[in-house]
Design an enzyme around this catalytic site. Structure first.
Site, PDB file in Angstrom:
ATOM      1  N   HIS A  20      27.406   3.895  16.188  1.00 50.63           N
ATOM      2  CA  HIS A  20      26.718   2.606  16.006  1.00 50.63           C
ATOM      3  C   HIS A  20      27.509   1.486  16.697  1.00 50.63           C
ATOM      4  O   HIS A  20      26.945   0.679  17.449  1.00 50.63           O
ATOM      5  CB  HIS A  20      26.574   2.322  14.514  1.00 50.63           C
ATOM      6  N   GLU A  21      28.814   1.460  16.429  1.00 49.75           N
ATOM      7  CA  GLU A  21      29.654   0.422  17.031  1.00 49.75           C
ATOM      8  C   GLU A  21      29.759   0.597  18.544  1.00 49.75           C
ATOM      9  O   GLU A  21      29.866  -0.382  19.290  1.00 49.75           O
ATOM     10  CB  GLU A  21      31.046   0.443  16.390  1.00 49.75           C
ATOM     11  N   HIS A  24      26.932  -1.250  20.138  1.00 49.60           N
ATOM     12  CA  HIS A  24      27.217  -2.684  20.268  1.00 49.60           C
ATOM     13  C   HIS A  24      28.182  -2.944  21.427  1.00 49.60           C
ATOM     14  O   HIS A  24      28.008  -3.894  22.199  1.00 49.60           O
ATOM     15  CB  HIS A  24      27.835  -3.223  18.969  1.00 49.60           C
TER      16      HIS A  24
END
Length: 357
Positions: A20-21, A24
């Site tokens: 997920h990170e 980003h």
């Protein structure tokens, strides 16, 4: 075997957060936003290396990671800070994390389905004695479930799930017959009392649900991969509806401890190692898609909450020529984070209580 699955569950949870990170991070780099640190893991620093403006870190606890962008919550004066980017760049960066989780779930499913021989969906295999809608103008054996009360029945088990949770006296049903949709608009299904096999009675809709098999061709594998991912998304929405309408309760919620426990049970219950790991990774795909959807909910501290503020800012600029000050957004997000962590702590305590009781 159980310790292996416990370790696998913890690693899966950590990897999904790290992925997920990573979403980003990649989006921020592509959009020209300054990233101060990208870390795999949390807690004490184990290893670090600086490349350009970004510090890449490995930390001791394998429970996720983070992407620290310049000026995430306040204007630091840097033209490349997050808060100084335009609407579309911010939106892309915020959505990228959930997109990566969803993509991860799809990839896992595609790998799992490469060896599939057949796929199964729900179909009608019979009717209770006295069922009033049997026939060409109603329902027939072999009809494949398509929709129940607006919910698509993508996979085997969906029909039984939606029928069992339905609380009304009538139900809207759409089936497939010879590839054509049959909609029971004029003859809604009604809950009635039927005789069962042991001579007693039960109240229900009088449908016998079985499996419809389809050969696992390449096209079917791609289609069922996508349908399974959509089914996971739908199950999140269905679960939220049940939670708010009383169909589900706190007893049905699980936090990290409950998820680890479930993965362990799924793996341990399988008869062979191959089946065990297939079930574990299937659950990992479900978890990945769930994280993707839940993180898009408009709740403060989640990416969905930040996207909500982004939309509010856009509307405010359009109508009043001014934005909501970052300090107010940061305060709301901080309060939302505290409430969210408190809720997660409550669910975790409940998970631990269930383990011991």
């Amino acid at each position: 075997m159980k310790p292996i699955f416990i370790l696998a569950a913890i690693l899966i949870f950590g990897v999904l957060i790290a992925v997920h990170e990573l979403g980003h991070f990649v989006a921020a780099k592509l959009c020209g936003v300054r990233v101060n640190e990208f870390s795999i893991g949390m807690g004490p620093l184990v290893w670090q290396r600086r490349k350009g403006e970004t510090q890449y870190s490995l930390r001791a606890l394998p429970i996720g990671g983070f992407c620290a962008m310049e000026g995430e919550d306040e204007d630091t004066g840097d033209e490349r800070s997050f808060v100084r980017q335009g609407f579309w760049k911010k939106l892309i960066i915020l959505v990228a994390g959930s997109f990566m989780n969803f993509l991860t779930g799809v990839v896992i499913l595609l790998v799992l389905y490469t060896g599939a021989v057949a796929f199964y969906t729900d179909q009608i295999t019979g009717f209770a004695p006295g069922f009033p809608l049997e026939g060409e103008t109603g329902l027939m054996e072999g009809d494949i479930f398509y929709k129940i009360d607006g919910y698509r029945t993508y996979l085997r088990g969906d029909a039984s799930l939606f029928l069992s949770y339905h609380t009304g006296d009538t139900i809207d049903l759409v089936v497939l017959r010879d590839g054509e949709k049959v909609v029971l608009d004029d003859f809604p299904m009604t809950r009635r009392t039927y005789a069962n096999s042991d001579g007693g009675t039960y109240t229900g809709f009088g449908l016998y649900v079985g499996a419809h098999a389809e050969e696992a061709t390449l096209g079917a594998k791609l289609r069922y991969t996508w349908n399974t991912a959509k089914d996971f998304v739908q199950l999140v929405w269905f679960s939220l509806v049940q939670l708010f309408t009383g169909g589900a309760s706190m007893e049905d919620l699980s936090g990290p401890v409950g998820i680890v426990s479930t993965i362990t049970e799924v793996g341990s219950a399988a008869e062979t190692a191959r089946d065990a790991w297939s079930q574990v990774f299937y659950f990992a795909a479900l978890l990945a898609v769930n994280l993707s959807v839940m993180n898009m909910l408009p709740i403060p501290a989640l990416d969905g909450g930040r996207i909500f503020f982004l939309a509010v800012d856009a509307i405010s600029l359009l109508l009043f020529r001014r934005k909501v000050p970052e300090k107010y957004q940061a305060a709301v997000n901080t309060a939302g984070f505290v409430v969210l962590m408190g809720f997660m702590l409550l669910v975790t305590f409940h998970d631990v209580f269930k383990l011991f009781t």
